[in-house]
Design an enzyme around this catalytic site. Structure first.
Site, PDB file in Angstrom:
ATOM      1  N   THR A  27       0.844  -1.199   0.000  1.00 51.94           N
ATOM      2  CA  THR A  27       0.000   0.000   0.000  1.00 51.94           C
ATOM      3  C   THR A  27       0.878   1.248   0.000  1.00 51.94           C
ATOM      4  OG1 THR A  27      -1.869  -1.058   1.049  1.00 51.94           O
ATOM      5  CG2 THR A  27      -1.629   1.297   1.454  1.00 51.94           C
ATOM      6  N   TYR A 179      -8.100  -7.480   7.960  1.00 54.40           N
ATOM      7  CA  TYR A 179      -9.137  -6.790   7.182  1.00 54.40           C
ATOM      8  C   TYR A 179     -10.384  -7.691   7.067  1.00 54.40           C
ATOM      9  CZ  TYR A 179      -5.279  -3.618   6.502  1.00 54.40           C
ATOM     10  OH  TYR A 179      -4.233  -2.750   6.743  1.00 54.40           O
TER      11      TYR A 179
END
Ligand code: FNR
Ligand code: 8K6
Length: 347
Positions: A27, A179
């Site tokens: 990311t 997540y």
């Protein structure tokens, strides 16, 4: 040197990789305001196209999956077109690239999508604030209804179709690192009392529904999955989690995925409840292509592959520090050390 790392690797009938190095999903929070990949991102990925397979940074499947600023998406035509330019550039250089499909679940924040709530398996929040945006505290999520779960499954499959339209060679479903999918897999975050909670079979149901819907949409050869049974990030481990992963890995064995990828920062960590390293635990419970990651150098990766501990290695931080990582390893040139300051720019 490291001859085994530079061998071609046949993932399946559809995909053969030029070498056994993967670029790990990283990311970078550099997409534009519409979550569309930029020219700088195109150049960043194209510079790393010598990897056998690039995994894109985690890419959200729909607006309420967003938990960090400027993470790219795969749910609008502009995002698909933006990614198409990236995948074309990687392919022109002879590389391959999968999209990592992401929904952050309880780690999402309504600030990013002008929403009212965030969805998760259960109404159990995480402590703390969004990284880089310290004024945003995490909220207690809303437990997803069965209709909302069904919609999420459809949206993963739709994002996978969008990834293929955008020219990706396949997708890696992000089932790791605390997540949404991982939240279903752990007792810490899944307190449901319906058929998505309480037993290993029920807690694995959402992950398997997403995998099966993705396979139905784009084929098993193009579908991969990342899992982190160690619960080392955004999550608290519970000894009972082991039974969930035992069950899930056995079920995945019949799915013929492109590969299974461990989610780890340091694969030297030993977990008592997994009887050792995450990669070794996965190897014992899963027979398909396995990707190791977390603190590997070319030396330690070559050794691990020679010993049969896993089949491919993903490289994260060293690939940020060295856009020409593969060429340097091949020629024996010294690698630049990674430092967190390198995250400020997209070189
Ligand atoms: C990561 N990692 C990560 N993992 C993931 O599944 N999706 C992601 O988007 C990210 N993003 C991300 C950003 C940054 C800045 C770092 C450092 C890490 C984890 C990554 O894929 C990998 O597992 C670790 O970096 C460990 O590998 P290395 O860096 O030791 O080779
Ligand atoms: C800062 C916004 C980007 C967030 C991306 C999610 C991935 C996080 C990577 C950060 C690396 C440090 C985390 C270390 C946790 C390891 C615990 C053993």
């Amino acid at each position: 040197m490291y001859q085994n790392l530079f061998e071609q690797y046949r993932l399946n009938d559809s995909i053969t990789l030029n070498n056994r190095f993967m670029m790990a999903p990283l990311t970078r929070c550099m997409a534009d305001a519409d979550l569309v990949p930029t020219d700088a991102m195109l150049a960043y990925y194209a510079r790393r196209a010598e990897a056998g397979l690039i995994i894109s940074e985690a890419t959200i499947i729909r607006p309420d999956g967003q938990g960090y600023p400027n993470t790219p998406g795969l749910f609008t035509q502009a995002q698909i077109a933006g990614w198409r330019r990236v995948t074309d550039a990687v392919h022109e250089k002879g590389g391959k690239i999968f999209a990592q499909l992401w929904h952050t679940g309880r780690v999402a924040h309504p600030h990013f999508f002008n929403g009212e709530h965030v969805l998760a398996p259960s109404a159990v929040g995480v402590e703390g604030t969004v990284p880089r945006m310290r004024e945003l505290s995490y909220q207690t999520p809303k437990a997803a209804s069965k209709a909302e779960i069904a919609e999420l499954v459809r949206d993963y499959a739709k994002a996978a179709e969008n990834a293929i339209e955008a020219g990706f060679d396949g997708v890696e479903i992000h089932g790791a690192n605390g997540y949404l999918i991982d939240q279903f897999l752990h007792y810490d975050s899944n307190r449901r009392e319906d058929e998505y909670g309480q037993t290993p079979e029920n807690m694995s149901r959402f992950a398997l529904e997403v995998v099966d819907a993705t396979i139905a949409a784009i084929g098993a050869d193009r579908t991969a999955l990342r899992l982190s049974p160690g619960a080392y990030f955004n999550m608290s481990a519970d000894p009972r989690d082991r039974q969930v992963f035992d069950y899930l890995l056995a079920e995945l064995g019949s799915r013929r995925l492109a590969y299974l990828h461990e989610g780890m920062f340091d694969d030297n960590m030993r977990f008592d409840f997994l009887d050792g390293r995450v990669s070794d635990y996965m190897r014992r419970h899963y027979q398909g292509n396995l990707v190791g990651v977390g603190g590997y150098s070319p030396e330690t990766a070559a050794e691990a592959i020679a010993a049969g501990r896993f089949d491919l290695v993903a490289i994260g931080r060293p690939f940020i520090a060295n856009p020409d990582y593969i060429a340097k390893v091949r020629s024996g040139e010294r690698l630049q050390d990674y430092s967190d300051e390198m995250l400020a720019t997209l070189d």
